[in-house]
Design a protein around this motif. Sequence first.
Motif, short mmCIF file in Angstrom:
data_model
loop_
_atom_site.label_atom_id
_atom_site.label_comp_id
_atom_site.label_asym_id
_atom_site.label_seq_id
_atom_site.Cartn_x
_atom_site.Cartn_y
_atom_site.Cartn_z
N TYR A 1 -6.30 -7.30 8.09
CA TYR A 1 -7.51 -6.70 7.52
C TYR A 1 -8.64 -6.69 8.54
O TYR A 1 -9.40 -5.72 8.64
N ARG B 1 -1.72 -4.01 -3.08
CA ARG B 1 -1.26 -2.89 -3.90
C ARG B 1 -0.59 -3.35 -5.18
O ARG B 1 -0.54 -2.62 -6.17
N ASP C 1 -8.76 2.20 1.73
CA ASP C 1 -7.95 1.21 1.01
C ASP C 1 -8.73 0.67 -0.18
O ASP C 1 -9.60 -0.18 -0.03
#
Length: 368
Positions: free
Chosen positions: A318, A121, A333
């Motif tokens: 992940y 992010r 995402d």
Amino acid sequence: MVIGIPKEIKTMENRIAMTPGAVETLVRQGHRVLVESGAGLGSGCTDEQYTQAGAELVDAQKAWSAEMVVKVKEPLAAEYGYLREDLLLFTYLHLAAARELTDALLAAGTTSVAYETVKGRDGSLPLLTPMSEVAGRMATQVGAHFLEKAQGGRGVLLGGVPGVNPGMVLVLGGGVVGANAVRIAVGMGARVTVMDVNHARLQYIDDIYKGRVITMSSNEPNIRAAVQQADLVVGSVLIPGAKAPHLVTREMLSTMKEGSVIVDVAVDQGGCVETIHATTHDAPTYEVDGVVHYGVANMPGAVPRTSTFALVNQTLPYALRLAAKGLDALREDPGLALGLNTYQKQLTCPAVGDAFGLDSLTPEQALA
């Protein structure tokens, strides 16, 4: 989901994509994990540890038959036959320097998610960072070794001794690799110069080292002058997913000291030195114009115990999401979606398309 963990077959590649602890986590969440027998031995992870964690020990073909295959390094030609349309591949790919692999993935219709293009992010590269940290620290260590006369170098001790100047290290790129190379070089007592196009990054390095490191803007005149003085040049340039630009040209080599060393960590993206090409751990160097070139494309594979655990710390969250949700994990995402490099016989990494002149879609367009 059925998850396959095959043994890495790249020369002297001893890492494995999942530790026994990671396998146990996957199994506890209801997934079936197939680990190729012997795959973890190079990292100190035994078959017994994997079976105790709940994995099934299988051969390579069975591991590759899984719905999702998790690896460390890109598939080699001997593994192209395992690629197929209903496979989700999660690994390092570095396609901008691998046209043959790009074509193989597209022809097979494999859905491939590359570690190196996944973004956090904050814009970071969380799955590339741990191996960049290892490779950066190794770059200076390896360079110091090959500066020894017996290794073909000019016989310089990077730290020098009282009364004798220390060696000079030039680091091209002040990102994760470069910062870690600088850290080890300073620790060894070398004279260090780092170059970057990002002034804020140079300010950060200058603040950290309180003037012990020379910081310079990365441009051709500065590089041309600096390589003439350097005993060791570390290439650590990264443009995510894209081919690295050539910052050190063939012409510049003739001005460098005989026996000086280049360690180009960017070699897996084509390299930032014009004369670099990929080498292996069993034949790591070659000379051009008297300059020793080190181009091992899987440097962290030389310290697999450290590298495997560092990598899995980052990849496991992940992998868990991909195993639980499949492609929906990408749709939820945007940062993970940027890891999508090929999907339904389409190239979904524009930087790779630019490198090869191929048509491409963005991951967002492909998943829509």
